[in-house]
Design an enzyme around this catalytic site. Structure first.
Site, PDB file in Angstrom:
ATOM      1  N   GLU A 143      10.623  -4.586   4.704  1.00  0.00           N
ATOM      2  CA  GLU A 143      10.633  -5.890   4.108  1.00  0.00           C
ATOM      3  C   GLU A 143      10.317  -6.302   2.559  1.00  0.00           C
ATOM      4  OE1 GLU A 143       9.231  -4.649   6.696  1.00  0.00           O
ATOM      5  OE2 GLU A 143       9.140  -6.008   8.474  1.00  0.00           O
ATOM      6  N   GLU A 157      -4.506  -6.446  15.054  1.00  0.00           N
ATOM      7  CA  GLU A 157      -3.923  -5.164  14.461  1.00  0.00           C
ATOM      8  C   GLU A 157      -4.981  -4.179  14.449  1.00  0.00           C
ATOM      9  OE1 GLU A 157      -0.435  -4.351  11.738  1.00  0.00           O
ATOM     10  OE2 GLU A 157      -2.010  -4.228  10.417  1.00  0.00           O
ATOM     11  N   HIS A 187      -4.089 -32.747  18.534  1.00  0.00           N
ATOM     12  CA  HIS A 187      -2.886 -33.512  18.991  1.00  0.00           C
ATOM     13  C   HIS A 187      -1.702 -32.472  19.415  1.00  0.00           C
ATOM     14  CE1 HIS A 187      -4.522 -37.129  17.598  1.00  0.00           C
ATOM     15  NE2 HIS A 187      -5.014 -36.437  16.946  1.00  0.00           N
ATOM     16  N   LYS A 242       9.532  -0.097  14.101  1.00  0.00           N
ATOM     17  CA  LYS A 242      10.157   0.129  12.862  1.00  0.00           C
ATOM     18  C   LYS A 242      11.218   1.056  12.954  1.00  0.00           C
ATOM     19  CE  LYS A 242       5.897  -0.588   9.796  1.00  0.00           C
ATOM     20  NZ  LYS A 242       4.808  -0.076   9.174  1.00  0.00           N
ATOM     21  N   GLY A 270      -4.818  -1.890   5.003  1.00  0.00           N
ATOM     22  CA  GLY A 270      -4.089  -2.884   4.584  1.00  0.00           C
ATOM     23  C   GLY A 270      -4.521  -4.231   4.745  1.00  0.00           C
ATOM     24  N   ARG A 271      -5.307  -4.518   6.032  1.00  0.00           N
ATOM     25  CA  ARG A 271      -5.714  -5.764   6.401  1.00  0.00           C
ATOM     26  C   ARG A 271      -7.093  -6.197   5.707  1.00  0.00           C
ATOM     27  NH1 ARG A 271      -4.577  -2.525  10.416  1.00  0.00           N
ATOM     28  NH2 ARG A 271      -6.331  -1.427  11.758  1.00  0.00           N
ATOM     29  N   LYS A 307       0.810  -1.198   0.009  1.00  0.00           N
ATOM     30  CA  LYS A 307       0.035  -0.080  -0.076  1.00  0.00           C
ATOM     31  C   LYS A 307       1.031   1.228  -0.005  1.00  0.00           C
ATOM     32  CE  LYS A 307      -3.609   2.213   2.559  1.00  0.00           C
ATOM     33  NZ  LYS A 307      -4.732   2.307   3.691  1.00  0.00           N
TER      34      LYS A 307
HETATM   35  O1  F6P Z   1       3.479  -2.854   9.838  1.00  0.00           O
HETATM   36  C1  F6P Z   1       2.148  -2.921   9.641  1.00  0.00           C
HETATM   37  C2  F6P Z   1       1.359  -2.624   8.300  1.00  0.00           C
HETATM   38  O2  F6P Z   1       1.524  -1.164   8.243  1.00  0.00           O
HETATM   39  C3  F6P Z   1      -0.012  -3.258   7.792  1.00  0.00           C
HETATM   40  O3  F6P Z   1      -0.745  -2.653   8.510  1.00  0.00           O
HETATM   41  C4  F6P Z   1       0.174  -3.390   6.582  1.00  0.00           C
HETATM   42  O4  F6P Z   1      -0.833  -4.469   6.265  1.00  0.00           O
HETATM   43  C5  F6P Z   1       1.940  -3.915   6.429  1.00  0.00           C
HETATM   44  O5  F6P Z   1       2.364  -2.912   7.105  1.00  0.00           O
HETATM   45  C6  F6P Z   1       2.133  -3.705   4.992  1.00  0.00           C
HETATM   46  O6  F6P Z   1       1.979  -2.379   4.490  1.00  0.00           O
HETATM   47  P1  F6P Z   1       2.289  -1.858   3.016  1.00  0.00           P
HETATM   48  O7  F6P Z   1       0.998  -2.706   2.294  1.00  0.00           O
HETATM   49  O8  F6P Z   1       2.353  -0.530   2.883  1.00  0.00           O
HETATM   50  O9  F6P Z   1       3.577  -2.519   2.579  1.00  0.00           O
END
Ligand code: F6P
Length: 551
Positions: free
Chosen positions: A212, A353, A384, A512, A267-268, A206
């Site tokens: 990452e 979240e 189990h 972060k 995002g979620r 987003k």
């Molecule tokens: O770190 C949390 C977050 O902002 C989530 O809410 C989001 O889904 C994820 O990181 C990834 O964010 P992006 O889509 O901006 O890379």
């Protein structure tokens, strides 16, 4: 607005002792119509059985009164129109528009946003057709066989969960892979499985700034260039999904190869947008549309159904009863369906979240419990592993069992046993086995009175442990869409009752920022001294053991 001051909530607290005086065994014995009363249908393909929750029709009525007193209907209607529900980020919340049919109008600040959604859906459809027909080809003219989604959180969990859940609908000859973690092992493992000439990377973010994702995307591009050697060919192998056009272009992906979504999609809550591209590419656009249709049907149910019969509203109100009145602060989710292996992880982000907050919409500290710890695993594996605690532990964990009458795979014996196990676990949690039953069984097995007295206490199952069973006919794209939307709306209603903003996530920011500093510290030849002694000490030890950081 404070939950604790609501007369209906005070009444619920007063009812607690009396409600708990009757066990589930007693309730089922006294109420022959309990299942009929508490099992609610959603359309023709799904039903949700709340009869094994520790509640009565009086509690249900009081919870619905609480929702009415708190004017729950207003925020529900707001979720489907112009709103500023995410006020701390000054954003509207309109993910429901992503599954709204084209002929409906939803105005945001005077502009109908539905056409934006359908314009992007049309682009996704065309792109899928190009890839599936072989019109879209890689740098040496070969067709695409593998899609690698690079994203994390909401840009990973939703598409990864759905793609896996509906694997048996994958008939387009495209395999999906997901790379999310900062651990390079994940990227390395995926790259080992794919051929650069036949692979399409989807960089999904987003913000298009998430470390990452950008680190993995850069490494993937380097790997691709090493294999193909020509920078102009990157465009045949990299597309982006984002709200940040500038950053996508700066990465080297043109707007033609970027699929857009909007800041009013959290995002979620984004799997319904272009973030769902891996779903459409692997299952086909028609299945993606079915997924959206199922979610839309749940939206209509949520918007229009009286609280007493409204499945997501009741799920949320029950969690308020369990968490805030009964003090049960964790929720287990157990799909009896291997295909839903990633569903608990998906729900963790969705709920934790969203509702892992301790400050209300006025910025004040909240004095009651909020978001539960959500966790789970597929059945029968969980049985189990940790079900022992569910049955006999000192903590009571309300459980959601999710099952499908028919399997998409032709193993009828497995399916019968799988469902038998699911029903058995819910039954065992609810009714347990008392001392007399255990003693009788042991006596029948030939144990002496002394032996029975010694062993029986360990075998007693207290029962009276609440669960909900969600039963569908089959795991179809439509049913999955409805199931996911049901949990989205449950999460939303919880947030409204707790008076929290379920749509921001400030809690992830500090980590972060600190990580950015520590990443630099690890590359610094000088000793790190400006953190606490534990952090400094650990940094020193890492540098000692990993000489690569010293170069
Ligand atoms: O770190 C949390 C977050 O902002 C989530 O809410 C989001 O889904 C994820 O990181 C990834 O964010 P992006 O889509 O901006 O890379």
């Amino acid at each position: 607005m404070n939950l604790l001051d609501q007369p209906a909530f005070v009444a619920l607290q007063r009812m607690k002792a009396q409600e708990l005086a009757l066990s589930l065994s007693q309730r089922f014995a006294l109420e022959p119509r309990r299942f009929t009363e508490f099992c609610l249908p959603f359309g023709e393909h799904m039903q949700v059985d709340f009869s094994r929750q520790l509640w009565s029709s009086d509690v249900k009525a009081q919870l619905c009164k609480l929702a009415r007193d708190m004017d729950l209907n207003s925020p529900i209607q707001a979720l489907f129109g112009d709103n500023l529900l995410n006020h701390t980020e000054e954003r509207a919340v309109l993910h429901t528009v992503l599954r709204t049919p084209a002929d409906i109008t939803v105005l945001l600040k005077g502009t109908n946003v539905v056409p934006f959604v359908h314009h992007e859906l049309a682009r996704i459809k065309v792109f899928c057709q190009q890839v599936h027909s072989g019109e879209w080809r890689g740098f040496n003219g070969q067709t695409i066989t593998d899609v690698v989604n690079i994203g994390i959180g909401g840009s990973d969990l939703g598409p990864a969960m759905v793609t896996e859940a509906l694997a048996c609908y994958q008939d387009k000859g495209i395999r999906a892979h997901f790379v999310s973690n900062m651990d390079g092992a994940q990227l390395a493992q995926v790259l080992q499985q794919v051929d650069a000439a036949r692979t399409l990377f989807i960089v999904s973010s987003k913000s298009f700034t998430t470390d990452e994702t950008m680190t993995n995307a850069r490494a993937a591009r380097e790997w691709f260039l090493a294999a193909c050697g020509n920078a102009v060919d990157v465009k045949k192998h990299f597309v982006a999904v984002s709200t940040n056009t500038k950053a996508v272009q700066a990465f080297g992906i043109s707007s033609d190869h970027m699929f857009e979504f909007w800041d009013w999609v959290g995002g979620r809550f984004s799997l319904w947008s272009a973030i769902g591209l891996p779903i459409a590419l692997t299952l086909g656009f028609e299945s993606f549309e079915e997924l959206l249709a199922g979610a839309h049907a749940m939206d209509l149910h949520f918007q229009d159904t009286p609280f007493e019969k409204n499945v997501p509203v009741l799920m949320a109100l029950l969690s308020i009863w369990n968490i805030n009145v009964l003090g049960l602060r964790s929720e287990g989710v157990f799909p009896y369906c291997q295909a839903l292996k990633r569903f608990p992880a998906y729900l963790q982000q969705l709920n934790m979240e969203s509702n892992g907050k301790r400050v209300n919409n006025q910025g004040e500290k909240i004095s009651h419990n909020t978001g539960p710890i959500v966790w789970g695993e597929v059945g029968t594996n969980g049985q189990h592993a940790f079900f022992q605690l569910l049955h006999q532990g000192s903590q009571v964990v309300p459980a959601d069992f999710i099952g499908f009458a028919c399997s998409s795979y032709n193993y009828p014996e497995h399916q019968r046993k799988l469902l038998g196990n699911m029903l058995a676990q819910a039954e065992a949690m609810a009714f347990g086995k008392n001392y007399n039953q255990v003693a009788k069984e042991l006596t029948c097995e030939g144990l002496s009175t002394e032996e029975v007295a010694k062993l029986a206490p360990y075998k007693v199952m207290p029962g009276n442990r609440p669960s909900t069973t969600v039963l569908c006919d089959e795991l179809t794209p439509y049913n999955l869409g409805a199931l996911i939307a049901m949990y989205e709306h449950k999460t939303f209603v919880q947030g409204i009752i707790w008076d929290i903003n379920s749509f921001d996530q400030w809690g992830v920011e500090l980590g972060k920022k600190l990580a950015a500093r520590l990443i630099d510290d690890l590359a610094d030849k000088a000793e790190t001294t400006d953190h606490d002694s534990a952090t400094n000490g650990l940094v020193a030890q890492i540098k000692k053991w990993n000489l690569a950081f010293k170069d």
